[in-house]
Design an enzyme around this catalytic site. Structure first.
Site, PDB file in Angstrom:
ATOM      1  N   LYS A 107     -34.787 -56.180  16.701  1.00 43.51           N
ATOM      2  CA  LYS A 107     -34.514 -57.019  15.422  1.00 43.51           C
ATOM      3  C   LYS A 107     -33.590 -56.390  14.713  1.00 43.51           C
ATOM      4  CE  LYS A 107     -36.764 -60.980  16.346  1.00 43.51           C
ATOM      5  NZ  LYS A 107     -36.070 -62.415  16.424  1.00 43.51           N
ATOM      6  N   LYS A 216     -36.461 -71.714  24.780  1.00 47.62           N
ATOM      7  CA  LYS A 216     -37.702 -71.715  24.411  1.00 47.62           C
ATOM      8  C   LYS A 216     -38.283 -72.997  24.736  1.00 47.62           C
ATOM      9  CE  LYS A 216     -37.586 -68.149  20.378  1.00 47.62           C
ATOM     10  NZ  LYS A 216     -36.213 -67.843  20.634  1.00 47.62           N
TER      11      LYS A 216
END
Length: 334
Positions: A107, A216
């Site tokens: 991240k 997803k």
């Protein structure tokens, strides 16, 4: 195959599980679970999602619990480690939770941090994992095109597999790909939010805005729907999760296992970021892979992580709103 709302609510359980580390601002993950004839399904859209978007997540839960998934073409799938926006001193600790993984997603662009923080984190990941590992970064759309060019110019020397959603819009991703090529910065671009949150995910394909798509299950409405999106996009796909329990991760594994081609490790090892789970047989990587299969929620663990009554009421109301949305969409279909 949408069950009646009363049938959905009859089996609904809501859990609140603490995170081991803060992840995208989340310190406690709340999700709702439902049980149907095919097993358990997970409904966990983040709180800010309105019913029009969250209804797709309910559709995915219904598919898991009442419909079932497409046939798998592989028995297991490779997964990546996930490194939140921690300091470099915590990188080794985080990576240790993902034994056998040879790919890491890092991240970056965390609010309140600097590009120097990102570079230090990525550099430490590369140092801990070695030169043969794959390292990808995820900015969650936080950079402008100019910021992304500058950031990726500094991060590219760490041999990035790709940059996930560096900018917010499809148009920006398209412009970034052009700018990276002009500046000789060899970092492929992956689209995540532009696939799972846009009304028309195929715009990524039409505008040539990405080299890779990240899909997803829940935001796209289920495994079958996600497979259709990947096929229509015609780009290599990476399957990722949305901070799911093992019940939700099982759906992601089902998608990855059903893809005709799978050339990248998938972001499905995130149960390791939770400080608990709804099953004693958590879906965590073994040798860097997850096996395909169903997960059953454990009654004792559902009780242990049960959300407070006011949050249960909030989730029941949310399920009702999303159910109404799915009913409306069903009536509109020919």
């Amino acid at each position: 195959m949408l069950p009646d709302l009363d049938e959905l609510l009859a089996s609904l359980r809501v859990v609140a599980i603490p995170m081991r580390v803060r992840f995208r601002g989340v310190t406690t993950r709340e999700v709702a679970l439902v049980e149907g004839p095919r097993g358990w399904g997970e409904f966990g859209p983040f709180p800010e999602y309105e019913p029009a978007e969250a209804a797709r997540w309910l559709g995915a839960a219904v598919e898991a619990a009442w419909v079932g998934w497409p046939v798998a073409v592989r028995p297991s799938v490779p997964v990546n480690a996930t490194v939140p926006a921690v300091g470099p001193e915590r990188v080794a600790e985080v990576l240790a939770r993902f034994p056998g993984c040879t790919t890491a997603k890092v991240k970056v662009a965390e609010r309140g941090q600097t590009l120097d923080d990102d570079v230090a984190r990525v550099a430490e990941v590369r140092a801990v994992m070695g030169p043969r590992a794959r390292v990808r970064v995820d900015a969650n759309g936080a950079w402008t095109v100019e910021e992304a060019v500058a950031a990726l110019a500094r991060l590219a020397p760490y041999d990035l597999e790709y940059s996930e959603q560096p900018c917010a819009t499809v148009e920006e991703l398209r412009d970034l790909r052009v700018a990276l090529a002009r500046n000789g910065i060899d970092v492929p671009v992956a689209a995540d939010e532009s696939i799972r949150r846009a009304e028309d995910p195929l715009r990524v394909r039409d505008l040539e805005a990405a080299d890779i798509v990240v899909v997803k299950v829940a935001p796209l409405g289920g495994v079958a729907a996600a497979l259709s999106v990947v096929e229509a996009c015609g780009l290599p796909a990476v399957v990722s999760s949305a901070l799911d329990t093992s019940v939700g991760i099982a759906a992601g594994v089902a998608l990855a296992a059903a893809l005709p081609d799978l050339d990248h490790a998938c972001g499905l090892g995130t149960v390791a970021l939770l400080d608990g789970d709804v099953t004693a047989s958590s879906l965590v990587p073994v040798g860097g892979r997850l096996a395909v299969g169903r997960v059953a929620a454990d009654a004792d663990l559902l009780d242990r992580w049960a959300a407070p009554s006011d949050r249960v009421a909030w989730w029941r109301e949310r399920v009702g709103a999303c159910h109404a949305r799915l009913e409306h969409l069903g009536r509109e279909q020919p």
